[in-house]
Design an enzyme around this catalytic site. Structure first.
Site, PDB file in Angstrom:
ATOM      1  N   GLN A  33      56.856  10.812  23.213  1.00 38.76           N
ATOM      2  CA  GLN A  33      57.035  10.905  24.663  1.00 38.76           C
ATOM      3  C   GLN A  33      55.843  10.269  25.382  1.00 38.76           C
ATOM      4  O   GLN A  33      55.998   9.619  26.413  1.00 38.76           O
ATOM      5  CB  GLN A  33      57.186  12.379  25.084  1.00 38.76           C
ATOM      6  CG  GLN A  33      57.423  12.546  26.568  1.00 38.76           C
ATOM      7  CD  GLN A  33      58.777  12.025  27.017  1.00 38.76           C
ATOM      8  OE1 GLN A  33      59.807  12.401  26.451  1.00 38.76           O
ATOM      9  NE2 GLN A  33      58.809  11.170  28.040  1.00 38.76           N
ATOM     10  N   CYS A  85      58.915  14.828  31.165  1.00 37.44           N
ATOM     11  CA  CYS A  85      59.568  14.288  29.958  1.00 37.44           C
ATOM     12  C   CYS A  85      61.073  14.547  29.949  1.00 37.44           C
ATOM     13  O   CYS A  85      61.798  13.878  29.230  1.00 37.44           O
ATOM     14  CB  CYS A  85      58.910  14.864  28.704  1.00 37.44           C
ATOM     15  SG  CYS A  85      59.084  16.641  28.528  1.00 37.44           S
ATOM     16  N   ARG A  90      61.942  16.350  14.117  1.00 38.01           N
ATOM     17  CA  ARG A  90      61.694  17.256  15.252  1.00 38.01           C
ATOM     18  C   ARG A  90      61.824  18.673  14.704  1.00 38.01           C
ATOM     19  O   ARG A  90      62.888  19.065  14.228  1.00 38.01           O
ATOM     20  CB  ARG A  90      62.707  17.023  16.376  1.00 38.01           C
ATOM     21  CG  ARG A  90      62.663  18.134  17.400  1.00 38.01           C
ATOM     22  CD  ARG A  90      63.449  17.841  18.644  1.00 38.01           C
ATOM     23  NE  ARG A  90      62.742  16.909  19.489  1.00 38.01           N
ATOM     24  CZ  ARG A  90      63.001  16.719  20.781  1.00 38.01           C
ATOM     25  NH1 ARG A  90      63.958  17.411  21.370  1.00 38.01           N
ATOM     26  NH2 ARG A  90      62.322  15.845  21.478  1.00 38.01           N
ATOM     27  N   ASP A 136      56.134  19.911  32.988  1.00 39.59           N
ATOM     28  CA  ASP A 136      57.135  20.116  31.942  1.00 39.59           C
ATOM     29  C   ASP A 136      57.700  21.523  32.149  1.00 39.59           C
ATOM     30  O   ASP A 136      57.165  22.312  32.936  1.00 39.59           O
ATOM     31  CB  ASP A 136      56.453  19.969  30.558  1.00 39.59           C
ATOM     32  CG  ASP A 136      57.422  20.004  29.385  1.00 39.59           C
ATOM     33  OD1 ASP A 136      58.648  19.893  29.607  1.00 39.59           O
ATOM     34  OD2 ASP A 136      56.957  20.156  28.234  1.00 39.59           O
ATOM     35  N   HIS A 161      53.961  15.999  21.089  1.00 40.90           N
ATOM     36  CA  HIS A 161      55.155  15.168  21.329  1.00 40.90           C
ATOM     37  C   HIS A 161      54.666  13.733  21.574  1.00 40.90           C
ATOM     38  O   HIS A 161      54.768  13.201  22.691  1.00 40.90           O
ATOM     39  CB  HIS A 161      55.934  15.722  22.527  1.00 40.90           C
ATOM     40  CG  HIS A 161      57.322  15.182  22.670  1.00 40.90           C
ATOM     41  ND1 HIS A 161      57.899  14.321  21.748  1.00 40.90           N
ATOM     42  CD2 HIS A 161      58.275  15.378  23.641  1.00 40.90           C
ATOM     43  CE1 HIS A 161      59.124  14.026  22.151  1.00 40.90           C
ATOM     44  NE2 HIS A 161      59.371  14.642  23.288  1.00 40.90           N
ATOM     45  N   ARG A 173      61.619   5.628  26.350  1.00 43.10           N
ATOM     46  CA  ARG A 173      61.640   6.223  25.009  1.00 43.10           C
ATOM     47  C   ARG A 173      62.223   5.206  24.023  1.00 43.10           C
ATOM     48  O   ARG A 173      61.745   5.038  22.915  1.00 43.10           O
ATOM     49  CB  ARG A 173      62.497   7.505  24.989  1.00 43.10           C
ATOM     50  CG  ARG A 173      61.914   8.679  25.756  1.00 43.10           C
ATOM     51  CD  ARG A 173      60.630   9.201  25.135  1.00 43.10           C
ATOM     52  NE  ARG A 173      60.784   9.611  23.753  1.00 43.10           N
ATOM     53  CZ  ARG A 173      61.243  10.788  23.345  1.00 43.10           C
ATOM     54  NH1 ARG A 173      61.575  11.714  24.220  1.00 43.10           N
ATOM     55  NH2 ARG A 173      61.336  11.078  22.047  1.00 43.10           N
TER      56      ARG A 173
HETATM   57  N1   CP Z   1      61.981  14.395  26.358  1.00 40.73           N
HETATM   58  C1   CP Z   1      62.655  14.661  25.225  1.00 40.73           C
HETATM   59  O1   CP Z   1      62.080  14.651  24.126  1.00 40.73           O
HETATM   60  O2   CP Z   1      63.971  14.896  25.400  1.00 40.73           O
HETATM   61  P1   CP Z   1      65.020  15.443  24.332  1.00 40.73           P
HETATM   62  O3   CP Z   1      64.630  16.883  24.054  1.00 40.73           O
HETATM   63  O4   CP Z   1      66.351  15.338  25.004  1.00 40.73           O
HETATM   64  O5   CP Z   1      64.914  14.626  23.085  1.00 40.73           O
HETATM   65  N1  NVA Z   2      57.829  21.222  25.965  1.00 42.33           N
HETATM   66  C1  NVA Z   2      59.224  20.945  25.793  1.00 42.33           C
HETATM   67  C2  NVA Z   2      59.470  19.475  25.681  1.00 42.33           C
HETATM   68  C3  NVA Z   2      60.914  19.092  25.518  1.00 42.33           C
HETATM   69  C4  NVA Z   2      61.115  17.605  25.363  1.00 42.33           C
HETATM   70  C5  NVA Z   2      59.725  21.650  24.542  1.00 42.33           C
HETATM   71  O1  NVA Z   2      59.014  21.634  23.525  1.00 42.33           O
HETATM   72  O2  NVA Z   2      60.797  22.229  24.582  1.00 42.33           O
END
Ligand code: CP
Ligand code: NVA
Length: 300
Positions: A134, A259, A104, A219, A131, A287
């Protein structure tokens, strides 16, 4: 044979994605029935987190344990990644020790460089651009509630961000119509839009975007890394809040997904997030199951 990675939904064919989703539901049933399934014994997943996470970390780590393996949490604060060791070198070194890597991070190209130098599968656990994990969970949730998503209409309301880009890829791969309602200047990436132009429509009117939707998704207005823009975004995005009034314009039996983490009172109201059309807790749970199916496929 070259190493297989999961950096976007385009790395798997439509049939392969459907097979993963079916497997995810099967693994979920097995888990709930108390059946142990441990195809990843003695295998290790390295998890590199340059951004915060609750769901991604816990689902990958728990998933690895349930599959009989082990996961390592690596943060830039305590590793050499944070001190400037080249990505390529980190990829070469880690892939001589572990069986898979989840990343990530901010720039999507860093995940691509890592994968290009890794001899083990690399999974994108979120970048500024995509992502995909997700989306596996979201699609599994849709399939479990409603069956195949082919031909359905999905409304994306809000920012043209990483989640929106993964929805664009999903629309292309799984054959649904995606109507995106976003403020001007917050549109999804034009190259990604171009790649799926037959499946998507963009409008700057949330009411128009949500009409006839079978699934409504939103989101946060400011993603990780955009904290400084938060105040400005809250002003710009007001008309894109998913509230009862807006949701009433979608189809009667429309589902709502997010998400998470969510900001009640900003992109979604509490009565929608906690309401009867919301499936966000199933979505969060999935997930775990969806990524177990992915890891079984990539690492077993
Ligand atoms: N939705 C999601 O990816 O959550 P986190 O940021 O908690 O991993
Ligand atoms: N769009 C958000 C998703 C978090 C799971 C971000 O990138 O912060």
């Amino acid at each position: 044979m070259s190493t297989r990675h999961f950096l976007t939904l385009l790395d798997y064919s439509p049939d392969e994605i459907r097979a993963l989703l079916a497997r995810a539901t099967e693994l979920k049933k097995m888990l709930k029935a108390g059946k142990h399934h441990t195809p990843l014994q003695n295998k290790t997943l390295a998890m590199i987190f340059d951004k915060s996470s609750t769901r991604t970390r816990v689902s990958f780590e728990t998933g690895m344990v349930q599959l009989g393996g082990h996961a390592l949490f690596l943060s830039p604060r305590d590793t050499q990644f944070g001190r400037g060791e080249p990505i390529e070198d980190s990829a070469r070194v880690l892939s001589r020790m572990v069986d898979g890597v989840m990343i990530r991070t901010f720039e999507h190209k860093n995940v691509e460089s890592f994968a290009a130098h890794s001899s083990v599968p690399v999974i994108n656990g979120l970048t500024d651009l995509f992502h995909p994990c997700q989306l596996l969970a979201d699609m599994q949730t849709w399939f479990e509630h409603r069956g195949d998503i082919k031909g359905a209409t999905v409304a994306w309301i809000g920012d043209g961000n990483n989640m929106c880009h993964s929805y664009i890829n999903a629309a292309k791969q799984l054959g649904f119509q995606l109507n995106i309602g976003c403020p001007q200047n917050y549109c999804p990436n034009s190259e990604i839009v171009k790649s799926a132009s037959n499946s998507i429509q963009i409008t700057h009117d949330a009411k128009q975007a949500i009409e006839q939707a079978d699934l409504v998704v939103t989101d946060v207005w400011a993603s990780m890394g955009q904290e400084e823009e938060e105040k400005e975004r809250i002003k710009v995005f007001q008309a894109f809040q998913v509230n009862k009034e807006l949701l009433s314009l979608a189809n009667k039996d429309a589902l709502f997904m997010h998400c998470l983490p969510a900001h009640r009172g900003e992109e979604v109201t509490a009565d929608v997030l906690d309401g009867t059309q919301s499936v966000v807790w199933d979505e969060a749970e999935n997930r775990l199951h969806a990524q177990k199916a992915l890891m079984e496929d990539l690492l077993a």
